[in-house]
Structure formats: structure tokens, C-alpha cells
Write an enzyme that holds these catalytic residues in place. Sequence first.
Site, PDB file in Angstrom:
ATOM      1  N   ASP A   1      -4.922 -29.190  28.427  1.00 16.24           N
ATOM      2  CA  ASP A   1      -4.515 -28.743  27.086  1.00 16.24           C
ATOM      3  C   ASP A   1      -4.891 -29.787  26.040  1.00 16.24           C
ATOM      4  OD1 ASP A   1      -3.502 -26.932  25.285  1.00 16.24           O
ATOM      5  OD2 ASP A   1      -1.430 -27.604  25.488  1.00 16.24           O
TER       6      ASP A   1
ATOM      7  N   LYS B   1      11.110 -35.446  23.777  1.00 21.77           N
ATOM      8  CA  LYS B   1      10.628 -34.084  23.995  1.00 21.77           C
ATOM      9  C   LYS B   1      11.690 -33.320  24.779  1.00 21.77           C
ATOM     10  CE  LYS B   1       6.747 -31.387  25.807  1.00 21.77           C
ATOM     11  NZ  LYS B   1       5.406 -31.445  26.408  1.00 21.77           N
TER      12      LYS B   1
ATOM     13  N   GLY C   1       6.890 -26.503  20.023  1.00 20.14           N
ATOM     14  CA  GLY C   1       5.958 -25.633  20.723  1.00 20.14           C
ATOM     15  C   GLY C   1       6.722 -24.656  21.581  1.00 20.14           C
TER      16      GLY C   1
END
Length: 1016
Positions: free
Chosen positions: A836, A728, A708
Site C-alpha cells: 500500500d 494509530k 482511514g
Amino acid sequence: MELQWILSPVFLLVVQLPVSFSLPIRGNETDRLSLLGFKAQIADPLGTLSSWNESLHFCEWSGVTCGKRHQRVVELDLHSSQLVGSLSPYIGNLSFLRVLKVEYNNFSHEIPRELGRLSRLQTLVLGNNSFTGAIPVNISQCSNLVNLRLEGNNLRGKLPAELGFLSKLQVFVFRMNNLEGEIPSSFGNLSSIVELSGAVNKLQGSIPDSIGNLKRLKFFSFGINSLSGIIPPSMYNISSLVRFSVPTNQFQGQLPPDLGLTLPNLEVIRIHTNQFSGLIPATLSNASELTHVHLSSNNFSGKVPNLAMPYLQWLSLQANYLGDGEDDDLNFLYPLANSTNLEALGINDNNLGGVLPEIASNFSRKLKKMIFGRNQIRGSIPAEIGNLVSLDTLALEANQLTGIIPSSIGKLQNLGVLFLNENRISGSIPSSLGNITSLIEIDLGYNNLQGSIPPSLGNCQNLLTLALPQNNLSGPIPKEVLGISSLSEFLVLFGNQLSGPLPSEVGKLVNLGELDISRNRISGEIPRSLGSSVSLEYLYLDGNFFRGPIPESLRSLRALQDLNLSYNNLTGRIPKFLTDIKLRSLDLSFNDLEGEVPMLGIFENSSAVSILGNKLCGGIPQLNLSKCISDKSTEPKPSTKLIVIITISFSILGLILMISLLFFCCSRKKENKPASGSSWETSFRRVTYEDLLRATDGFSSANLIGAGSSGSVYKGVLASDGTIVAVKVFNLLHKGASKSFVAECVAMINIRHRNLVKILTVCSSIDFQGNDFKALVYEFMINGSLEEWLRPVHTSEETHKPRNLNLVQRLNIAVDVASALDYLHNDCEMPIVHCDLKPSNVLLGGDMTAHVSDFGLAKFPSEDPRQLPSGLTSTVGIRGTLGYAAPEYGTGTEVSTCGDVYSYGILLLEMITGKRPTDDMFKDGLNLHSYVRMSLPDFVGEVADPTLFRDVEETDADASHMMNHIRNDKILECLTSIITLGLACSADSPRERMDIRNVAAELHRIRSSFLGTWRH
């Protein structure tokens, strides 16, 4: 260069001229330009058409097959490629085309009528897209058409009668659309037709008599329509019929007595949920190829004939008027012992009497479902029931069974549902029941069971419901049973003689919706740990011997609707927190409570509160209680000396507190020096950049599982303990990435919930080049994201069907996500707004449990916009992802829990429709919310994802999973409930949206109702 063809004068000529013109260029050039015209009107997210360029001859392009002689396109196969857009009319220029297959894509708009120019076309497969409009009449000009498949679209209008003149047509499938009107009588001219399937539409009228002329017809499927009348007698003479499927219509009449003789090749007969009456034909067993017989939910009566057939797999006779309550009603079961392929036997909801034969334990070892509930069956459960090792459902409820539960039942290692309630079964609950770790639901209520609840039930760690009410059970409630954390629907033990205290382990039931232990002999105090069962909606402790005060910890039960503590020995005052919980009913009667009754909350409604039999006063006038009297004259007055002592004591105490506070502040300043690191960093076990580099094989692209704007996610294996993790890595060059890292750490450090992704550790370091490096390490979710399941990518030619989520799985995921948001909004010390929520941020574990992830945009709101004065805004800007972000964020409104509810509503609608909120079809004021809203109440089936019906109607492979055992009208009812909830969450105005706690409660109710439909 790929764009050169766009500027080609020849291509422009092709685009601008009407396609019916004969082009003055050679044929294979026409094909090339037509293919490019096709490409120009679609988006290609997977790059399937990347080879469609000038470097290759068009016959070598992906999905294109040319004839060897003339080098003309004869086949175009682009199925399952996620193509988006419209089907170009320039397809009509591929005059040699014989096969066109574009199923399982996202094509929309109308089917171009230019397809009628393809005179050589034999196969046209457009299924499972989003085509709209009517079926083009021009298709009837494709005189060589053999295979026409239009299923799973949004087609409207009537079936063109002209299609009846396609004399070579063998397969015509148009199920799961929005077609209306009658079946044209001209379809009786389809002399070559083998399969005719129009299920899940809005067709009306009767089946034309002319259909009886189709002597080659094998598959006739028109379930879930509004067809009526009787089946034309001529249809029963189509000896070639293999599958006859017309469930969920309004057909009437009787089946002919010679049905099994005139249809000897029949393999599947599905006529359930109609109004057929009369006797079940005894000749049905002569159709020896039968595998599936579905006659349920009709008006059949009389005795059940011998239906033992060698290949029989499913026999469904429930919800009729079969039997007369006589001894010989179950004689048909004896021959079924010879049906060695039998997988499901449903005879519930009839008038069947007689004794349950011992031979039932000798049924097929493949038998998965034995559903005999709500009849008049006597006798006992066969002692060797454990022989049926494949059983996943045993439902014998609401009969007249006696005897005991055999210990052999513990051998049923695949059993998920056990319903023996409402019989006369005695004896004890066998401890062997605890061997069945696959159990999901147990209901043994309303029997004569004795003895204690076996602690071995604690081994059943997949249980959602456990119901043992109205028996003669005694002894304590086993703490092992209260440790079954999976219990989420209900634990019902009322009406027994259970004794002892309520174990503190009850607090482990954090997902439980209902706890009912009323009318027992439970004593001691109400455990404070009960406040940890934060999902409780219904709590019934009445009719016991509880003593002591109502614990303050119960203030955490914010979802509570009904609370009954009556007929106990509770003392003390009514706690004030009961006024803050939005209770629907409260019963505190017949205890020893004293003091003043509050006048707020539930106590404002006298009809919802019962407080009789206590020592209470005050409250609203409707409660008819005496006024509370405080006689100050009788109160002892403190002496002057005592006042001085108290004053000096408090002064000294204040001085001590001030000195302590100053010392604490100085200590905090020293601790907060930058060198010591942030508190959220020191809260995790530290890992180094090198650890993560090694775990991910150098952050290899082979281990990349997502990317992303703020960073990338890699699969890795920690060398220290072999744990598989998701790493991540934040892209610190991207603006806001560092803030996302901090936000996610702060959000995740103090929150723990089964439906939130678990953060394992954190890394804030530098890489080998001296650059800042920040990463979070999460528990790895083996089943990926919800996005991948809703829109799977095909990586193999071996499968033509993507993996799909059935309705029960989607409902479970919806419940999981709602539970996570409820926790974030209502049960954290400070509410957290995710900001989100979308399918790619919902991860699925090995058991398909959903976990909300990615808290990079999380916020801690200070206000709720439903409480803000009109026009009060801030300038935080849009938060979240386009299509999922709440509309008020676009006007600068501060983030709030209402914004998450909006995102959740869109997610819910997307899960049911399979359509993204950013789909190309949503324009000119149409969005996902309004699109779905227009479907209510009558057209829900049209907007629902066709895959939700596919297992029910398309394949008839009923044994595949539970969905095929649910009546289709109940599926539509469930979908309607979910969609209504999604619309309530995604309202434009924050004030009109539901609170997420109420959403979660409603979803639990919908799921319970739906699974109850399946179980029965």
C-alpha cells in the site's frame, strides 16, 4: 435542501439554452443560476462552496463579491481551494464580473470561449491549474482587461495575435505551458503593458522588433524556450525595463557598450545559457539598481569590468571565456568588497588568472556562495576567510592555490559545501573543520595535505560525501569518521599513506554507496562488520596489506557492482557467495588465494574478472588456468577402528539431538498457551488504554491527524516520559482491522531502517466500556505526510503560495523510499511486501527524511511472479489503493515485490508531475504512466509540476535556495532521468519492471550527478 436547484425548471432552462441568448429573467437571478451552473461542474473536496445554497443570498456565498448598487457579481475569487473539474461556460453570463481568480486549483479541460462576453472583466487569473487546449481568441474581446494570468497550465497552440489589441492590458503572464510558434508582432501594440512573461514554453523565432515600442514595459521574461537570433536593438532603449530575463534560449550577438546607460532602471538581467559573445559592457555598473546579474554559460571574453553596485546580490559569470590567465584578471574583485548586499559570486569555469586577493575575506557578511573553481587562480586562501560567516558554499577547486587551509575556516558555521580539491594546498587538515556541523560535502582531494585525518570530522553528522584522495595523509582512519552514519554518497581516501587496521566501525556506514581506501597501508583482516554496509555499490580495498580470508559477511552486500581486493595478502579460497552477487567487475589479482575458481555469476565473464598472481586453478577456459588436480592415491585412508568410532559418535550425537528436539517441542507447547500472549505483543513495552487515552486528551478531534477505513491516527504525548507520538487506533468494527493490526505488528517487530517509521509500543487491551481496543504507537513525524506536501491545504489568507518541495527535496525523498523498499525486499530475513505504498503512507521527519509507514496490508510473498509460469495465479484479490496497486493484482496474481515496485513507480511519477493517478484527466485509456511516457524525450517540462520551475524562473529570488543555482537545462535532464526510472518501475508487466535495488542505485547516481551540477 441543497439539491433543490437541480430540479428547478428555471435552472434547467439556463443549462439547456445556449449561453449567448439573452435570458428573460432579472439580472441578479441570472448571476445566481450562473454560479450554480459553475458549481455543478466541479468537485469541492474542502467544502469551500458549502455556503452556496438557498439559505444565503448568493452575494454572501464564499468567494463571491457583489456590487452595492445593483447586487450583481463583480468578483469571484476561489483561489487555492482544491476545486476539481472544468470551468463552466456559464461564467460568461456574469456580465458585471470584473475579477475572476481561480488560480491554484485543479481545473482541467479547455478555457471556455464564453469568457469573451465579459466586457467589464479587468482581472482574469487562471494560473496553476490543468487547463488544456488553446488560449481562446475571444479573450481579445474583453477590452477592459488589465491583468491576464494563464501560467502553469497545459495550454497548447500558438499565441493569438488578436490579444495584441488589448490596449489596457498591463500584465500578461503565460509561462509554464506548452505554447509554440512565434511571439506575435502585434504584441508591440500592447501600449499599456508592464509585465510580459512567457517562460518555459516551446516558443521559437526571434523577438519582434515591435516589442521595442512598449515604453512602459518593466518585466520581460521568456526563459527556457527555443528563441533565437539577436535581441532587437530597440529593446535596449526601453528605459523603463526593470527585469530582462531570457535564459536558456539560443540568442546570439553582443551586448551594446552603453547598456547600463540606456537601461538605468534595470534590477535583474538574466541571459545565461545562450550564445552571447563579446565583452561585458563596462557601463553595466551605471545601472545602479541592479541586484541580479546572470551572464553565465555564454561566450563572453576579455576582462571583467568593475561591477560593484550598491544593491548587487547575485553576480554569476561562470562558464564563459573571461580572463587571459594574467595577473590583473581578478582586479574586478577589489571593488566588490564595497557591495555589502552581495550574496553569491560565481566566476568558475573561465580563464581567470592572478592571485586570490586577501580582500576576498572582507566581502559582504551576507555572502553565501563563493564559487571560483576551474580557473588559473594562484596564491593562498585568505587567512581570515572565517569572516564570511554566511557562506554555505566555498568552491575553489581546480586552481593553482598553495599555502594551508586556515584554521579560521572553522568559524563558517553555515558552510554546507567545501571544495578545495585539485590545487597545491599543503599542511594539515585543521581540526576546526569539525566545528562546522552543517557540512554536507567535503572534497580536499589531489593536494599536498599531510598529517592525520582529524577525528573531529566525526562531529559532521550531516556529511553525504567526504573525499580526501591523493594527498600525503598518514596515521589510522579515525573510527569517529566511520561513525558518520549520514555518509551516503562516497567516502574516498585512496592514494594516501594511511595505516593500521580498518576499524570495525565501518559497518556503521549502512547508507554508503562507495568506499575507496585503495593504495594506502591498511593492514589486518577485512572486518566482518563491513557486511553491514548494505548499500555499498563500489568497494575498493586494493593496494593495501589486508590479510586473511575474504569474510563471508560480505555476502550481505547485494548492491555491490564493483569489488577490487587486488594487491593485498589475502589467503584462502574464493568464497562461493561472489557468484550470487550481480557484480559488474571483480579484481582479486595478486593475493595468495588458492583453490578452484567458480564458474558461475561474474566468473562466467573473463573480461570482468581479474585473478592474476594467485595460486588458483580451474574456472572457465578463457581464464587460462591449470586444471585442479585431486590425487586420491596420496590421501591417507581412515582405519576401520576410526570409522567405527566416528559412526558410534554420530549415533550418540543424533540420539541427543532427538531427545533435545522432543523436549524443545514440549516446552514450546506450554509456552504457546493462549494465556501467555503472542510473541509480537510481548516484544514491546506495554501501555494501557488509559495511558493512550490520557496521551491524546481523550482521543480528541483536535489531536486527529489522519483517518482511514481501518482506524484513526492521533497525536499524543506519553505521560511516562513526555515523548510525542502518533497513536494509530484500529476500528475493530471494520472488517479486516484486526488482521491489519496483527500484520503491522508482525511486519514491524523485527525490522529497523532509517527510512521506516519506528514503532515504539503496542496496546492490545479493552476500553472502559469493555470493548476490544488495539493500537500501535509510532514515532511522531513533525512534517506530516508526502501527500500533504504535494497537495497542501491553505488554512490562512496570509499566504497565497502553498509550501512546496523543491526538486532536490523530492529527489531525496525518492531515494529514501527506494532505500526502505530495498531493505524490505532484499535485506530482511524474509522479504516483506508493503502492498500500500502511496504519498499518504510516506511520512517526513523534522529533517525531511522520508519514512515509509502503515504496514497493515503487508505480506510475506512465497513467489516472485517474474519466476512464475504463465497463467499461475492465486485469488488474493486487489491489494492496496486504486491507482497505486499493480494491475496484475486485479487479476488475482499473488502479491510480490514487483507490486511494490509498480506502486513506487507511480509514486515517483506523481512526485514529479504533481498529479494523482486518479486525476479526472486520466480516462479513455489515458493514465499517469502513458501521460508521462508521451512527454519523452522533448516535452518533460510540460508534464512536470510547475512549482519545480517556479523558484527558477518566476520570482528571480535566487537566494531562496540551491535550486536557483542550477542551470535549467540540467533540471530538465534530471527530471527526464527520474521520469524514465518511474516509467521503468510502473510497466504493466511485472517481468519488465526494474528490481528495487537497481532503482535505488540509479537514483543515487541521478542525485550525485544533479548535486554535482549544482556544486559546480
